[in-house]
Design a protein around this motif. Structure first.
Motif, short mmCIF file in Angstrom:
data_model
loop_
_atom_site.label_atom_id
_atom_site.label_comp_id
_atom_site.label_asym_id
_atom_site.label_seq_id
_atom_site.Cartn_x
_atom_site.Cartn_y
_atom_site.Cartn_z
N LEU A 11 60.87 -21.24 11.76
CA LEU A 11 62.26 -21.38 12.21
C LEU A 11 62.49 -20.74 13.56
CD1 LEU A 11 64.28 -20.81 8.89
CD2 LEU A 11 63.88 -22.96 10.11
N LEU A 12 61.93 -19.55 13.75
CA LEU A 12 62.09 -18.88 15.03
C LEU A 12 61.34 -19.62 16.13
CD1 LEU A 12 63.18 -16.63 16.76
CD2 LEU A 12 61.28 -15.18 16.01
N GLU A 14 60.64 -22.84 16.30
CA GLU A 14 61.37 -24.06 16.67
C GLU A 14 62.69 -23.72 17.35
OE1 GLU A 14 60.01 -27.02 16.47
OE2 GLU A 14 58.24 -25.95 15.74
N GLY A 15 63.32 -22.63 16.91
CA GLY A 15 64.57 -22.22 17.55
C GLY A 15 64.36 -21.83 19.00
N LEU A 16 63.29 -21.09 19.26
CA LEU A 16 62.97 -20.71 20.64
C LEU A 16 62.71 -21.95 21.50
CD1 LEU A 16 60.58 -17.67 20.04
CD2 LEU A 16 62.83 -17.58 21.12
N MET A 18 63.90 -24.92 21.08
CA MET A 18 65.18 -25.61 21.34
C MET A 18 65.98 -24.89 22.42
SD MET A 18 66.42 -26.70 17.50
CE MET A 18 68.00 -27.24 18.16
N LEU A 19 65.96 -23.55 22.38
CA LEU A 19 66.69 -22.79 23.40
C LEU A 19 66.16 -23.11 24.80
CD1 LEU A 19 67.09 -19.20 21.89
CD2 LEU A 19 68.81 -20.98 22.10
N ASP A 22 66.99 -26.80 25.76
CA ASP A 22 68.41 -26.92 26.09
C ASP A 22 68.71 -26.24 27.43
OD1 ASP A 22 68.83 -28.26 23.75
OD2 ASP A 22 69.68 -26.55 22.66
N VAL A 111 71.80 -15.78 24.26
CA VAL A 111 70.96 -16.85 24.83
C VAL A 111 70.86 -16.75 26.35
CG1 VAL A 111 70.69 -19.34 25.11
CG2 VAL A 111 71.46 -18.39 22.92
#
Length: 212
Positions: A11-12, A14-16, A18-19, A22, A111
């Protein structure tokens, strides 16, 4: 900015990714362990590596050691380490190389600040978490964690006094002095031995610090 991410928590990781996407950056590879990090950097030539310090298989310092290997082979690549807790091992050497950052994972929640730090590291700058800096300062002065009374005890140890002698000098009970000595050993991270060398090591550390 081209980025390689090495993080075992899906999760982390994939979250990184995406950040960064984006934020207008390109994530060229994501890894679940540190074993293939150097090969990925060699293959993809990123501007930045983001890696967790603790990764499989032992969850100790795999990420930090992989980061060192990356900086040795590709000094131009920025390296940003992430950690749940403050860990100073390997960090001093990496800080000296430039293009290095070390942040606690909760900094990712801000972010804009996180992305700014990552971009700074990719450009050859540095980004160190304030708590990490405080830990490194304490590490550079092994006596920093000691209280004033513990320093008094250590100074008298350096004069060659026994616990009994220290107790008489400071008007304390011998049991209190023994507790202070244990705290000195613990705070200076001196290994426990059966031959009493911790006392010698503590005194040598005190003398070397005083001589700076």
């Amino acid at each position: 900015m081209r980025i390689v991410i090495a993080e075992d928590q899906v999760l982390l990781r994939e979250g990184l990714a995406m950040l960064f996407v984006d934020g207008g950056h390109e994530v060229v590879a994501t890894l679940g362990d540190a074993e293939e990090l150097l090969a990925a950097v060699t293959s993809y030539r990123p501007d930045l590596v983001v890696a967790d310090i603790r990764m499989p298989p032992t969850f100790s310092d795999e990420g930090a050691r992989a980061a060192q290997a990356v900086k040795r082979a590709h000094p131009e690549v920025g390296v940003l380490l992430l950690s749940q807790h403050i860990e100073s091992q390997h960090v001093v050497e990496l800080v000296a190389l430039g293009g290095f950052g070390y942040l606690l994972k909760d900094r990712v929640l801000d972010v804009s600040e996180f992305l700014g730090a990552a971009e700074r590291v990719a450009r050859g700058g540095s980004a160190l978490d304030p708590q990490v800096v405080a830990g490194l300062v304490a590490r550079s002065d092994p006596l920093a964690p000691l209280t004033d009374r513990e320093r008094d005890v250590l100074e008298l140890m350096a004069e060659g006094l026994t616990n009994s002698g220290i107790a008489k000098r400071l008007y304390l009970s011998e049991r209190t002095v023994e507790a202070h000595v244990r705290h000195v050993f613990t705070k200076m991270a001196l290994p426990e031995t059966e031959d009493g060398h911790r006392r010698v090591l503590a005194v040598l550390t005190h003398l070397s610090t005083a001589a700076r």
